[in-house]
Design a protein around this motif. Structure first.
Motif, PDB file in Angstrom:
ATOM      1  N   GLY A 108       0.902  -1.382  -0.117  1.00  0.00           N
ATOM      2  CA  GLY A 108      -0.366   0.159   0.021  1.00  0.00           C
ATOM      3  C   GLY A 108       0.711   0.759   0.201  1.00  0.00           C
ATOM      4  O   GLY A 108       0.327   2.077  -0.634  1.00  0.00           O
ATOM      5  N   ALA A 109       1.491   1.215   0.476  1.00  0.00           N
ATOM      6  CA  ALA A 109       2.162   2.994   0.495  1.00  0.00           C
ATOM      7  C   ALA A 109       3.382   2.376  -0.388  1.00  0.00           C
ATOM      8  O   ALA A 109       3.714   3.758  -1.041  1.00  0.00           O
ATOM      9  CB  ALA A 109       3.856   2.213   2.280  1.00  0.00           C
ATOM     10  N   LYS A 110       4.009   1.764  -0.999  1.00  0.00           N
ATOM     11  CA  LYS A 110       4.701   1.127  -2.727  1.00  0.00           C
ATOM     12  C   LYS A 110       3.723   1.878  -3.277  1.00  0.00           C
ATOM     13  O   LYS A 110       4.021   3.104  -4.413  1.00  0.00           O
ATOM     14  CB  LYS A 110       4.609  -0.182  -3.110  1.00  0.00           C
ATOM     15  N   GLU A 111       2.441   1.451  -3.627  1.00  0.00           N
ATOM     16  CA  GLU A 111       1.253   2.400  -4.457  1.00  0.00           C
ATOM     17  C   GLU A 111       1.037   3.712  -3.992  1.00  0.00           C
ATOM     18  O   GLU A 111       0.982   4.678  -5.059  1.00  0.00           O
ATOM     19  CB  GLU A 111       0.091   1.380  -3.924  1.00  0.00           C
ATOM     20  N   GLU A 112       1.008   3.557  -2.651  1.00  0.00           N
ATOM     21  CA  GLU A 112       0.553   5.485  -2.543  1.00  0.00           C
ATOM     22  C   GLU A 112       2.148   6.188  -2.902  1.00  0.00           C
ATOM     23  O   GLU A 112       1.396   7.239  -3.277  1.00  0.00           O
ATOM     24  CB  GLU A 112       0.385   5.766  -0.989  1.00  0.00           C
ATOM     25  N   SER A 113       3.180   6.004  -2.986  1.00  0.00           N
ATOM     26  CA  SER A 113       4.238   6.534  -3.232  1.00  0.00           C
ATOM     27  C   SER A 113       4.644   6.779  -4.787  1.00  0.00           C
ATOM     28  O   SER A 113       4.894   7.440  -5.017  1.00  0.00           O
ATOM     29  CB  SER A 113       5.756   6.099  -2.466  1.00  0.00           C
ATOM     30  N   THR A 114       3.947   5.652  -5.238  1.00  0.00           N
ATOM     31  CA  THR A 114       3.725   5.614  -6.548  1.00  0.00           C
ATOM     32  C   THR A 114       2.635   6.593  -7.505  1.00  0.00           C
ATOM     33  O   THR A 114       3.535   7.483  -7.908  1.00  0.00           O
ATOM     34  CB  THR A 114       3.302   4.622  -7.274  1.00  0.00           C
ATOM     35  N   LYS A 115       2.087   6.364  -6.843  1.00  0.00           N
ATOM     36  CA  LYS A 115       0.530   8.032  -7.267  1.00  0.00           C
ATOM     37  C   LYS A 115       1.076   9.375  -6.148  1.00  0.00           C
ATOM     38  O   LYS A 115       0.741  10.505  -7.085  1.00  0.00           O
ATOM     39  CB  LYS A 115      -0.431   7.513  -6.056  1.00  0.00           C
ATOM     40  N   MET A 116       2.310   8.990  -5.693  1.00  0.00           N
ATOM     41  CA  MET A 116       2.028  10.662  -5.163  1.00  0.00           C
ATOM     42  C   MET A 116       3.353  11.206  -6.130  1.00  0.00           C
ATOM     43  O   MET A 116       3.425  12.551  -6.697  1.00  0.00           O
ATOM     44  CB  MET A 116       2.939  10.343  -3.386  1.00  0.00           C
TER      45      MET A 116
ATOM     46  N   GLN B 111       1.299  12.306  -9.341  1.00  0.00           N
ATOM     47  CA  GLN B 111       1.239  13.047  -9.184  1.00  0.00           C
ATOM     48  C   GLN B 111       2.032  14.818  -9.225  1.00  0.00           C
ATOM     49  O   GLN B 111       1.436  16.121  -9.870  1.00  0.00           O
ATOM     50  CB  GLN B 111      -0.176  13.236  -8.035  1.00  0.00           C
TER      51      GLN B 111
END
Length: 165
Positions: free
Chosen positions: A68-76, A79
């Motif tokens: 989840g953190a990897k996906e969130e960092s990728t999204k960040m 963005q």
């Protein structure tokens, strides 16, 4: 034949008594100890299995959180890239608009200066022409024809113009 003597009976009685004593004082405590040990080992194995299951569950939870953190960092990151590109385009557009305004102002200024210089030249040429015409008319009023007066005017206007530069 078989003879049973008193020693044999005493030996058998001794063996039975020895067996009962050993059973009471040795076999039962040893068996109790072995049962306790077996129970302790079984409890240890079940406890280890429970801890291993907990560890696997915790590991899965950490892996899920990490994913989840990897996906969130990728999204960040994506963005941030989009925001940076938008800001870059905005800055570029503003810079282009400012450059266009500066170029337009420079062109207008150049055109105004050119017109001013052209007007100044017209005024100077007109002034020179008037001076030359006056000079020619005053000096040669009697003996110069119209064509000669014109040639003389051009000659004097050219000389006056060359001497000012």
């Amino acid at each position: 034949m078989l003879r049973i003597d008193f020693n044999l009976v005493l030996t058998i009685i001794n063996l039975i008594v020895l067996y009962l004593i050993l059973r009471k004082f040795l076999f039962r405590p040893v068996m109790d100890i072995m049962e306790k040990r077996e129970k302790m080992i079984a409890d240890g194995i079940s406890h280890a299995n429970e801890e291993q299951d907990k560890a696997h569950a915790l590991k899965k939870q950490y892996e899920d959180a990490l994913n989840g953190a990897k996906e969130e960092s990728t999204k960040m990151i994506e963005q941030a890239k989009l925001d940076a590109k938008q800001e870059y385009n905005q800055i570029l557009n503003e810079a282009n608009e400012k450059a266009d305004k500066v170029m337009k102002t420079a062109r207008e200024s150049l055109n105004q200066e050119r017109e001013q210089a052209f007007d100044d030249m017209k005024a100077q040429v007109a002034g020179l022409a008037m001076d030359a015409a006056k000079k020619i008319l005053l000096e040669n009023a009697d003996n110069i024809s119209g064509a000669d007066a014109y040639d003389q005017f051009l000659k004097d206007a050219g000389d006056s113009h060359d001497s000012e530069e």
